[in-house]
Design a protein around this motif. Structure first.
Motif, PDB file in Angstrom:
ATOM      1  N   SER A 154      -5.676 -10.075  -1.565  1.00  0.00           N
ATOM      2  CA  SER A 154      -5.661  -9.560  -0.194  1.00  0.00           C
ATOM      3  C   SER A 154      -6.510 -10.406   0.730  1.00  0.00           C
ATOM      4  O   SER A 154      -6.157 -10.634   1.898  1.00  0.00           O
ATOM      5  CB  SER A 154      -6.164  -8.112  -0.166  1.00  0.00           C
ATOM      6  OG  SER A 154      -5.273  -7.265  -0.861  1.00  0.00           O
ATOM      7  N   GLY A 177       1.102  -5.037   2.135  1.00  0.00           N
ATOM      8  CA  GLY A 177       1.669  -3.692   2.006  1.00  0.00           C
ATOM      9  C   GLY A 177       1.946  -3.336   0.566  1.00  0.00           C
ATOM     10  O   GLY A 177       1.703  -2.201   0.117  1.00  0.00           O
ATOM     11  N   HIS A 178       2.447  -4.300  -0.188  1.00  0.00           N
ATOM     12  CA  HIS A 178       2.743  -4.080  -1.605  1.00  0.00           C
ATOM     13  C   HIS A 178       1.476  -3.763  -2.377  1.00  0.00           C
ATOM     14  O   HIS A 178       1.434  -2.838  -3.197  1.00  0.00           O
ATOM     15  CB  HIS A 178       3.419  -5.328  -2.171  1.00  0.00           C
ATOM     16  CG  HIS A 178       3.785  -5.218  -3.610  1.00  0.00           C
ATOM     17  ND1 HIS A 178       3.004  -5.735  -4.618  1.00  0.00           N
ATOM     18  CD2 HIS A 178       4.847  -4.645  -4.213  1.00  0.00           C
ATOM     19  CE1 HIS A 178       3.571  -5.492  -5.782  1.00  0.00           C
ATOM     20  NE2 HIS A 178       4.691  -4.833  -5.567  1.00  0.00           N
ATOM     21  N   ALA A 180      -1.378  -2.605  -1.110  1.00  0.00           N
ATOM     22  CA  ALA A 180      -1.908  -1.319  -0.642  1.00  0.00           C
ATOM     23  C   ALA A 180      -1.194  -0.161  -1.318  1.00  0.00           C
ATOM     24  O   ALA A 180      -1.816   0.852  -1.675  1.00  0.00           O
ATOM     25  CB  ALA A 180      -1.771  -1.212   0.879  1.00  0.00           C
ATOM     26  N   TYR A 181       0.113  -0.299  -1.532  1.00  0.00           N
ATOM     27  CA  TYR A 181       0.892   0.788  -2.131  1.00  0.00           C
ATOM     28  C   TYR A 181       0.690   0.865  -3.639  1.00  0.00           C
ATOM     29  O   TYR A 181       0.381   1.925  -4.189  1.00  0.00           O
ATOM     30  CB  TYR A 181       2.378   0.594  -1.828  1.00  0.00           C
ATOM     31  CG  TYR A 181       3.249   1.687  -2.411  1.00  0.00           C
ATOM     32  CD1 TYR A 181       3.370   2.906  -1.762  1.00  0.00           C
ATOM     33  CD2 TYR A 181       3.912   1.502  -3.615  1.00  0.00           C
ATOM     34  CE1 TYR A 181       4.144   3.921  -2.294  1.00  0.00           C
ATOM     35  CE2 TYR A 181       4.691   2.505  -4.160  1.00  0.00           C
ATOM     36  CZ  TYR A 181       4.804   3.711  -3.501  1.00  0.00           C
ATOM     37  OH  TYR A 181       5.559   4.715  -4.041  1.00  0.00           O
ATOM     38  N   SER A 189      -1.943   2.417   4.951  1.00  0.00           N
ATOM     39  CA  SER A 189      -2.076   0.952   5.073  1.00  0.00           C
ATOM     40  C   SER A 189      -0.781   0.266   4.678  1.00  0.00           C
ATOM     41  O   SER A 189      -0.354  -0.706   5.329  1.00  0.00           O
ATOM     42  CB  SER A 189      -3.222   0.451   4.186  1.00  0.00           C
ATOM     43  OG  SER A 189      -4.467   0.845   4.716  1.00  0.00           O
ATOM     44  N   ALA A 190      -0.143   0.767   3.633  1.00  0.00           N
ATOM     45  CA  ALA A 190       1.120   0.178   3.189  1.00  0.00           C
ATOM     46  C   ALA A 190       2.146   0.241   4.316  1.00  0.00           C
ATOM     47  O   ALA A 190       2.828  -0.748   4.613  1.00  0.00           O
ATOM     48  CB  ALA A 190       1.636   0.897   1.948  1.00  0.00           C
ATOM     49  N   LYS A 191       2.266   1.409   4.954  1.00  0.00           N
ATOM     50  CA  LYS A 191       3.213   1.561   6.052  1.00  0.00           C
ATOM     51  C   LYS A 191       2.884   0.615   7.203  1.00  0.00           C
ATOM     52  O   LYS A 191       3.771  -0.017   7.787  1.00  0.00           O
ATOM     53  CB  LYS A 191       3.221   3.015   6.546  1.00  0.00           C
ATOM     54  CG  LYS A 191       3.898   3.984   5.593  1.00  0.00           C
ATOM     55  CD  LYS A 191       3.698   5.430   6.002  1.00  0.00           C
ATOM     56  CE  LYS A 191       4.371   5.755   7.306  1.00  0.00           C
ATOM     57  NZ  LYS A 191       4.301   7.199   7.618  1.00  0.00           N
ATOM     58  N   TYR A 193       1.370  -2.278   7.142  1.00  0.00           N
ATOM     59  CA  TYR A 193       1.721  -3.665   6.811  1.00  0.00           C
ATOM     60  C   TYR A 193       3.236  -3.855   6.746  1.00  0.00           C
ATOM     61  O   TYR A 193       3.771  -4.849   7.253  1.00  0.00           O
ATOM     62  CB  TYR A 193       1.087  -4.075   5.485  1.00  0.00           C
ATOM     63  CG  TYR A 193      -0.405  -4.308   5.563  1.00  0.00           C
ATOM     64  CD1 TYR A 193      -0.934  -5.249   6.452  1.00  0.00           C
ATOM     65  CD2 TYR A 193      -1.292  -3.589   4.756  1.00  0.00           C
ATOM     66  CE1 TYR A 193      -2.311  -5.465   6.525  1.00  0.00           C
ATOM     67  CE2 TYR A 193      -2.660  -3.807   4.821  1.00  0.00           C
ATOM     68  CZ  TYR A 193      -3.161  -4.747   5.713  1.00  0.00           C
ATOM     69  OH  TYR A 193      -4.507  -4.960   5.783  1.00  0.00           O
ATOM     70  N   PHE A 194       3.944  -2.915   6.134  1.00  0.00           N
ATOM     71  CA  PHE A 194       5.398  -3.039   6.023  1.00  0.00           C
ATOM     72  C   PHE A 194       6.066  -3.086   7.401  1.00  0.00           C
ATOM     73  O   PHE A 194       7.075  -3.760   7.597  1.00  0.00           O
ATOM     74  CB  PHE A 194       5.981  -1.895   5.197  1.00  0.00           C
ATOM     75  CG  PHE A 194       5.743  -2.016   3.721  1.00  0.00           C
ATOM     76  CD1 PHE A 194       5.779  -3.244   3.089  1.00  0.00           C
ATOM     77  CD2 PHE A 194       5.490  -0.888   2.956  1.00  0.00           C
ATOM     78  CE1 PHE A 194       5.578  -3.367   1.716  1.00  0.00           C
ATOM     79  CE2 PHE A 194       5.274  -0.985   1.593  1.00  0.00           C
ATOM     80  CZ  PHE A 194       5.308  -2.228   0.963  1.00  0.00           C
TER      81      PHE A 194
END
Length: 637
Positions: A154, A177-178, A180-181, A189-191, A193-194
């Motif tokens: 990261s 995002g990957h 974070a998820y 956070s994933a959302k 970044y995605f």
């Protein structure tokens, strides 16, 4: 003052000696080397003059020369000598050149040495202030090889997530995002970044995965797939397969202007130019005073309301007109002097047949399929120098097993980077050429980002009868071109053209590929589990976009149309909007200035006298004798 010829420049530069000063002498040697390499295409002479430059003459010119020599030997596949010269570029002599050299060394150790440790060593030496995007690319690449260590990876991805290079920023945000998820179980956070992953051709897989993950996260169904294989098999692989089949169809439709590979002279080819029908007023703006660029227009506002919909309707795909991914195109015809097209297109003041036909030579177009499906900031990849950033088995195992993963949704989704995208993390050909000329890389916004796009012939399809044909020259165009020949000779030329075109086999292949696409879509549509993915049709449409606006109804077959296409995100900075309110229903992208690419201009049968006058006047005043202005004699009542 008369501009010097290349040979005259060479002679003047050769007169400069050390007695004129070390700096001046070194610069003369460097310029000579560049002339021989870029203008004369004489690599041996270029090497000779680069090697004459000594460090004490001019340290910066010396560093440039060492980098250029490394580049030359890398091109010759003499990797050891390339390494030798790249390593001679020192940071205190030329910081920018030093970063370039370290980046190339990193790529060499990845591609040719399979030595990840050494590659990372050199990539870490790329300076942050290189200002050309190399630092960000290097940081992202290092992040890939630390994927099994989420926190460390990261750190590197964050260096690239705000890059001005769109594909790089998207891949970095996807990776964040990957992580974070999967590793941190941080859905917000994933959302975040995605949502920053935008579409380019290079980021197609990343964009698809990001959009699916957003749909699942927003609907609370992100738990649906509990293992990698199920997720890939049911969702990602079919969409990627549709895209692969789509590009295969596009390859069948590529116009390369060299049907007969045995002919050296382009003038002898049956397909050597195409025509664009337009208004005289548009031609005026393209030629006169400060000429405007030839434009690609967004498909959404074209005259034909069914444009871009025939294929999706036949496949049962619902199109979203609010989709952020748009196709921009320009249309041409294989038939340059067509009465029907003079009647239909480009008429001014409601005078039928008042339009003009601009005939472009093949230099106006590219020859690479992948440019036209838009690699955006990496439009034309240098295939010989692409890095192989494929992580080895141990590293992949580490990536899979090294994290405390509660959610195992496709921990291998990063494989798309290794398989399809990481080979694209090198500079494109335009950037490479800049590096060759000036020992530096420029952002794509500083160079022509589109030209030259490739040309594709349209497919004419009737979904009711399953009739298919492809755009081509018609027989009448051969009779117009060879009026002095006997009909038997003309028909013989026409038959040879059809044989070279190989239309029957092309159509057979297209039918098979369309059948396979339909099969993959059926597989997706019949899967009840993934019906919660609300944007599935939109993602399938995106996979089909490279051919969606190439497939037209068979009723338009007589137009024999071909197109250049650019697919991009609606936020693309290259998209222009008109300044006047009356034209507010249009968006466009500038492509190129046209005058040097025009072969002929046909004046429509009802082209007005004043239009004919200024067109002829412009051509004669510009002393451009290569452009022929021809009055169409097509009968129009």
């Amino acid at each position: 003052m008369t501009e010097l010829t290349i040979d005259q420049k060479i002679e003047q530069l050769k007169k400069i000696t050390r007695q004129d000063g070390d700096d001046k002498y070194a610069q003369a040697l460097y310029e000579l080397a560049q002339i021989y390499r870029l203008e004369k295409k004489d690599i041996e002479q270029a090497e000779y003059y680069f090697k004459l430059i000594e460090k004490n003459d001019d340290p910066q010119a010396y560093a440039d020369a060492q980098f250029a020599l490394g580049w030359i030997y890398e091109g010759k596949k003499d990797i050891e000598r390339a390494i030798y010269y790249y390593k001679r570029v020192k940071k205190n002599s030329n910081t920018k050149c030093f970063s370039m050299a370290q980046y190339r060394l990193g790529q060499i150790y990845l591609e040719h040495k399979n030595d990840v440790e050494q590659a990372i060593y050199y990539l870490k030496l790329v300076e942050k202030n290189d200002s050309y995007g190399l630092y960000e690319i290097a940081q992202f690449t290092i992040g890939i090889f630390h994927y099994g260590e989420p926190q460390l990876a990261s750190k590197y991805f964050l260096q690239a997530c705000d890059s001005e290079i769109p594909w790089l920023a998207s891949l970095a945000n996807f990776s964040l995002g990957h992580i974070a998820y999967v590793s941190n179980n941080n859905l917000q956070s994933a959302k975040s970044y995605f949502q920053k992953v935008i579409y380019t051709n290079a980021t197609f897989s990343a964009y698809i995965i990001a959009q699916i993950m957003l749909a699942l996260l927003n609907s609370g169904h992100d738990y649906l797939f509990e293992n990698i294989e199920e997720y890939n098999d049911q969702v990602i692989d079919p969409i990627n397969k549709i895209r692969e089949l789509t590009v295969d169809i596009q390859k069948q439709l590529l116009v390369d202007f060299k049907l007969d590979k045995t002919l050296c002279e382009q003038e002898q080819q049956f397909e050597r130019s195409v025509a664009h029908y337009t208004k005289p007023g548009v031609l005026f703006n393209l030629l006169k005073n400060e000429p405007s660029d030839f434009r690609l227009n967004v498909v959404d506002f074209m005259n034909d309301p069914t444009e871009n919909q025939l294929l999706s309707n036949w496949l049962g795909i619902k199109r979203d007109s609010n989709n952020d991914i748009k196709s921009f195109l320009a249309s041409f015809s294989f038939n340059h002097n067509s009465l029907n097209q003079f009647r239909l297109y480009g008429n001014e003041n409601n005078i039928v047949g008042s339009s003009v036909s601009i005939v472009f030579d093949q230099q106006f177009f590219g020859s690479d399929v992948y440019r036209s499906i838009n690699d955006d900031s990496i439009n034309l990849l240098n295939q010989n120098l692409t890095s192989k950033l494929t992580a080895n088995t141990d590293m992949l195992n580490k990536a899979k097993n090294g994290s405390d993963v509660n959610r195992s949704i496709n921990d291998d989704s990063i494989n798309f980077l290794n398989q399809n995208l990481t080979s694209k993390l090198t500079a494109n050909t335009d950037m490479i050429n800049k590096a060759e000329n000036n020992t530096k890389i420029v952002k794509d916004n500083d160079i022509s980002p589109l030209y030259p796009l490739s040309l594709f012939r349209c497919v004419y399809f009737d979904p009711e009868t399953n009739y298919i044909s492809i755009a081509k020259r018609n027989l009448y165009s051969f009779y117009l071109e060879h009026q002095s020949c006997d009909p038997e000779v003309i028909n013989s030329k026409w038959q040879k053209y059809l044989d070279l075109l190989d239309e029957e086999n092309k159509i057979s292949d297209i039918r098979k590929l369309l059948k396979d696409i339909r099969k993959q879509i059926k597989k997706l549509k019949n899967n009840k589990i993934i019906q919660v993915i609300s944007n599935l049709d939109q993602l399938i449409s995106l996979a089909l976009m490279p051919i969606s606006c190439l497939i037209k109804h068979a009723a338009f077959e007589d137009e024999d149309e071909c197109r250049i296409i650019y697919i991009t995100h609606i936020a693309d900075e290259k998209i222009q909007a008109p300044h006047d309110y009356a034209s507010a229903n249009s968006l466009f992208i500038n492509y190129a200035k046209i005058e040097e690419y025009i072969d002929k201009i046909y004046l429509g049968p009802q082209c007005q006298p004043y239009h004919r006058l200024w067109i002829t006047n412009h051509v004669r005043k510009s002393n451009n004798n290569s452009i022929k202005v021809i009055q169409s004699e097509m009968p129009l009542r």
